[in-house]
Design a protein around this motif. Structure first.
Motif, PDB file in Angstrom:
ATOM      1  N   ALA A 167      53.973 -69.404 -27.388  1.00 20.11           N
ATOM      2  CA  ALA A 167      52.936 -68.938 -26.454  1.00 20.11           C
ATOM      3  C   ALA A 167      53.373 -68.999 -24.986  1.00 20.11           C
ATOM      4  O   ALA A 167      52.618 -68.592 -24.098  1.00 20.11           O
ATOM      5  N   VAL A 218      53.893 -73.339 -32.173  1.00 21.19           N
ATOM      6  CA  VAL A 218      53.075 -72.305 -31.518  1.00 21.19           C
ATOM      7  C   VAL A 218      53.096 -72.388 -29.990  1.00 21.19           C
ATOM      8  O   VAL A 218      53.130 -71.345 -29.310  1.00 21.19           O
ATOM      9  N   SER A 219      53.125 -73.585 -29.414  1.00 22.08           N
ATOM     10  CA  SER A 219      53.102 -73.658 -27.947  1.00 22.08           C
ATOM     11  C   SER A 219      54.346 -73.049 -27.310  1.00 22.08           C
ATOM     12  O   SER A 219      54.228 -72.294 -26.343  1.00 22.08           O
ATOM     13  N   GLY A 232      40.131 -70.097 -26.155  1.00 29.64           N
ATOM     14  CA  GLY A 232      41.582 -70.150 -25.981  1.00 29.64           C
ATOM     15  C   GLY A 232      41.985 -71.036 -24.830  1.00 29.64           C
ATOM     16  O   GLY A 232      41.410 -72.120 -24.623  1.00 29.64           O
ATOM     17  N   ARG A 233      43.021 -70.604 -24.098  1.00 32.65           N
ATOM     18  CA  ARG A 233      43.534 -71.401 -22.984  1.00 32.65           C
ATOM     19  C   ARG A 233      43.446 -70.651 -21.657  1.00 32.65           C
ATOM     20  O   ARG A 233      43.432 -71.265 -20.591  1.00 32.65           O
ATOM     21  N   ASP A 234      43.435 -69.300 -21.744  1.00 36.88           N
ATOM     22  CA  ASP A 234      43.473 -68.478 -20.525  1.00 36.88           C
ATOM     23  C   ASP A 234      42.393 -67.406 -20.555  1.00 36.88           C
ATOM     24  O   ASP A 234      42.538 -66.360 -19.956  1.00 36.88           O
ATOM     25  N   SER A 269      41.534 -66.506 -30.086  1.00 37.16           N
ATOM     26  CA  SER A 269      42.812 -66.080 -29.504  1.00 37.16           C
ATOM     27  C   SER A 269      43.969 -66.959 -29.983  1.00 37.16           C
ATOM     28  O   SER A 269      45.093 -66.488 -30.132  1.00 37.16           O
ATOM     29  N   GLY A 270      43.692 -68.241 -30.250  1.00 36.28           N
ATOM     30  CA  GLY A 270      44.742 -69.140 -30.735  1.00 36.28           C
ATOM     31  C   GLY A 270      45.310 -68.660 -32.072  1.00 36.28           C
ATOM     32  O   GLY A 270      46.506 -68.786 -32.333  1.00 36.28           O
ATOM     33  N   LYS A 316      36.270 -76.392 -28.968  1.00 42.08           N
ATOM     34  CA  LYS A 316      35.874 -75.095 -28.401  1.00 42.08           C
ATOM     35  C   LYS A 316      35.655 -74.032 -29.471  1.00 42.08           C
ATOM     36  O   LYS A 316      34.758 -73.208 -29.332  1.00 42.08           O
ATOM     37  N   ARG A 361      51.402 -80.274 -27.245  1.00 43.61           N
ATOM     38  CA  ARG A 361      50.883 -78.924 -26.979  1.00 43.61           C
ATOM     39  C   ARG A 361      50.112 -78.895 -25.656  1.00 43.61           C
ATOM     40  O   ARG A 361      50.248 -77.961 -24.867  1.00 43.61           O
ATOM     41  N   ARG A 372      52.605 -62.966 -24.777  1.00 41.23           N
ATOM     42  CA  ARG A 372      51.279 -63.126 -24.166  1.00 41.23           C
ATOM     43  C   ARG A 372      50.674 -61.767 -23.805  1.00 41.23           C
ATOM     44  O   ARG A 372      49.501 -61.524 -23.996  1.00 41.23           O
ATOM     45  N   ARG A 422      53.176 -74.456 -18.566  1.00 42.09           N
ATOM     46  CA  ARG A 422      53.992 -73.231 -18.668  1.00 42.09           C
ATOM     47  C   ARG A 422      53.764 -72.358 -17.433  1.00 42.09           C
ATOM     48  O   ARG A 422      52.719 -72.452 -16.771  1.00 42.09           O
ATOM     49  N   ASP A 427      51.164 -76.295 -22.903  1.00 48.10           N
ATOM     50  CA  ASP A 427      50.152 -75.272 -22.572  1.00 48.10           C
ATOM     51  C   ASP A 427      49.723 -75.341 -21.103  1.00 48.10           C
ATOM     52  O   ASP A 427      49.402 -74.323 -20.497  1.00 48.10           O
ATOM     53  N   TYR A 430      48.183 -66.254 -31.560  1.00 45.53           N
ATOM     54  CA  TYR A 430      49.475 -66.894 -31.245  1.00 45.53           C
ATOM     55  C   TYR A 430      50.037 -67.593 -32.484  1.00 45.53           C
ATOM     56  O   TYR A 430      51.252 -67.618 -32.705  1.00 45.53           O
ATOM     57  N   ARG A 431      49.140 -68.148 -33.286  1.00 43.58           N
ATOM     58  CA  ARG A 431      49.589 -68.809 -34.522  1.00 43.58           C
ATOM     59  C   ARG A 431      50.171 -67.787 -35.501  1.00 43.58           C
ATOM     60  O   ARG A 431      51.196 -68.038 -36.151  1.00 43.58           O
TER      61      ARG A 431
HETATM   62  O1   DC Z   1      43.468 -72.892 -30.121  1.00 42.11           O
HETATM   63  P1   DC Z   1      44.677 -73.175 -31.011  1.00 42.11           P
HETATM   64  O2   DC Z   1      45.004 -74.631 -31.138  1.00 42.11           O
HETATM   65  O3   DC Z   1      44.589 -72.500 -32.338  1.00 42.11           O
HETATM   66  O4   DC Z   1      45.900 -72.503 -30.218  1.00 42.11           O
HETATM   67  C1   DC Z   1      47.227 -72.605 -30.684  1.00 42.11           C
HETATM   68  C2   DC Z   1      48.205 -72.486 -29.533  1.00 42.11           C
HETATM   69  O5   DC Z   1      48.199 -71.152 -29.021  1.00 42.11           O
HETATM   70  C3   DC Z   1      47.965 -73.382 -28.326  1.00 42.11           C
HETATM   71  O6   DC Z   1      48.661 -74.608 -28.440  1.00 42.11           O
HETATM   72  C4   DC Z   1      48.470 -72.587 -27.177  1.00 42.11           C
HETATM   73  C5   DC Z   1      48.373 -71.161 -27.625  1.00 42.11           C
HETATM   74  N1   DC Z   1      47.267 -70.418 -27.006  1.00 42.11           N
HETATM   75  C6   DC Z   1      47.493 -69.859 -25.771  1.00 42.11           C
HETATM   76  O7   DC Z   1      48.559 -70.059 -25.195  1.00 42.11           O
HETATM   77  N2   DC Z   1      46.546 -69.081 -25.192  1.00 42.11           N
HETATM   78  C7   DC Z   1      45.372 -68.871 -25.799  1.00 42.11           C
HETATM   79  N3   DC Z   1      44.450 -68.085 -25.212  1.00 42.11           N
HETATM   80  C8   DC Z   1      45.114 -69.467 -27.049  1.00 42.11           C
HETATM   81  C9   DC Z   1      46.084 -70.262 -27.627  1.00 42.11           C
END
Ligand code: DC
Length: 224
Positions: free
Chosen positions: A102, A98-99, A128-130, A34-35, A16, A179, A108, A186, A183, A38-39
């Protein structure tokens, strides 16, 4: 042409960010990683011996964390409290923690408001994830990227090898699967496909083909 918001979500190392960067470049949009936020927060906890399971430590960390991005030699680069941490945040040390970080709602909340600020004028591609579910629920285009666990592990493995790092395939696979699990299970903003997202399985697509599909969707939107 009107500037739109593009939200890209998916499991770890699904491609992505590669797509988001290429789309942003092609369209002249901002790229939002966005990741990386969190990192960077996770790196702060680790470097300062703070425990993300302790409320006071989380408060202290959030008070002291400043994250920004700069374009350095054409590359989106993450800064934590004024220091370039782009390489540090990609290490397995950070990936392993990181998870859990997060999952913390106060963390968040802070990251989401930073992300929304970055995208307030549109013309952004954020991955990202959300992003399609929470950060930009009104994004004009939402993509949900999928690929098999083996394809994703291989990509991550090659990416880290190319940096000259000594990495272990099985360790990377375990980290990805772990992860994925944290992810998507949660309580706060779990990773899931937004109802109005377009699902794109890129297991058999190369980067150019994937970009072509996404640009086709942007084109179709702009014509409407
Ligand atoms: O995309 P990434 O692998 O760099 O993201 C690292 C961690 O950050 C991923 O395992 C979960 C968290 N994350 C999240 O919870 N929400 C996001 N929008 C982006 C990443």
């Amino acid at each position: 042409m009107r500037k739109i918001t593009i939200a890209i979500d998916g499991f770890s190392s699904c491609g992505k960010s590669t797509l988001a960067k290429a789309l942003a470049k092609q369209l002249g949009y901002i790229y939002g990683d966005s990741g990386a936020m969190y990192r960077a927060a996770t790196l702060y906890f680790l470097d300062n011996d703070l425990d993300w399971n302790k409320e006071l430590d989380v408060k202290l960390a959030l008070k002291n964390i400043q994250i920004h991005f700069e374009n350095i030699e054409g590359k989106n680069t993450t800064f934590l409290n004024g220091k370039n941490v782009e390489d540090d945040i990609r290490t397995m040390r950070v990936s392993d923690s990181v998870s859990p970080v997060a999952t913390i709602s106060t963390v968040r909340k802070r990251m989401v408001s930073l992300q929304q600020e970055m995208g307030k004028n549109g013309g952004i591609v954020m991955d990202g994830r959300d992003i399609g579910t929470v950060v930009f629920p009104n994004a004009e285009l939402k993509l949900f990227i999928t690929a098999s666990a083996d394809v994703r592990t291989q990509r991550r493995y090659e990416e880290l090898l190319a940096k000259g790092w000594n990495v272990d395939y099985e360790e990377i696979k375990m980290n990805l699967l772990n992860r994925d699990h944290i992810d998507s299970t949660r309580e706060d903003s779990p990773l899931k496909k937004a109802e109005d997202a377009v699902e794109l399985d890129n297991s058999d697509l190369d980067e150019e083909e994937q970009l072509g599909v996404a640009l086709g969707l942007v084109d179709a939107l702009q014509k409407n």
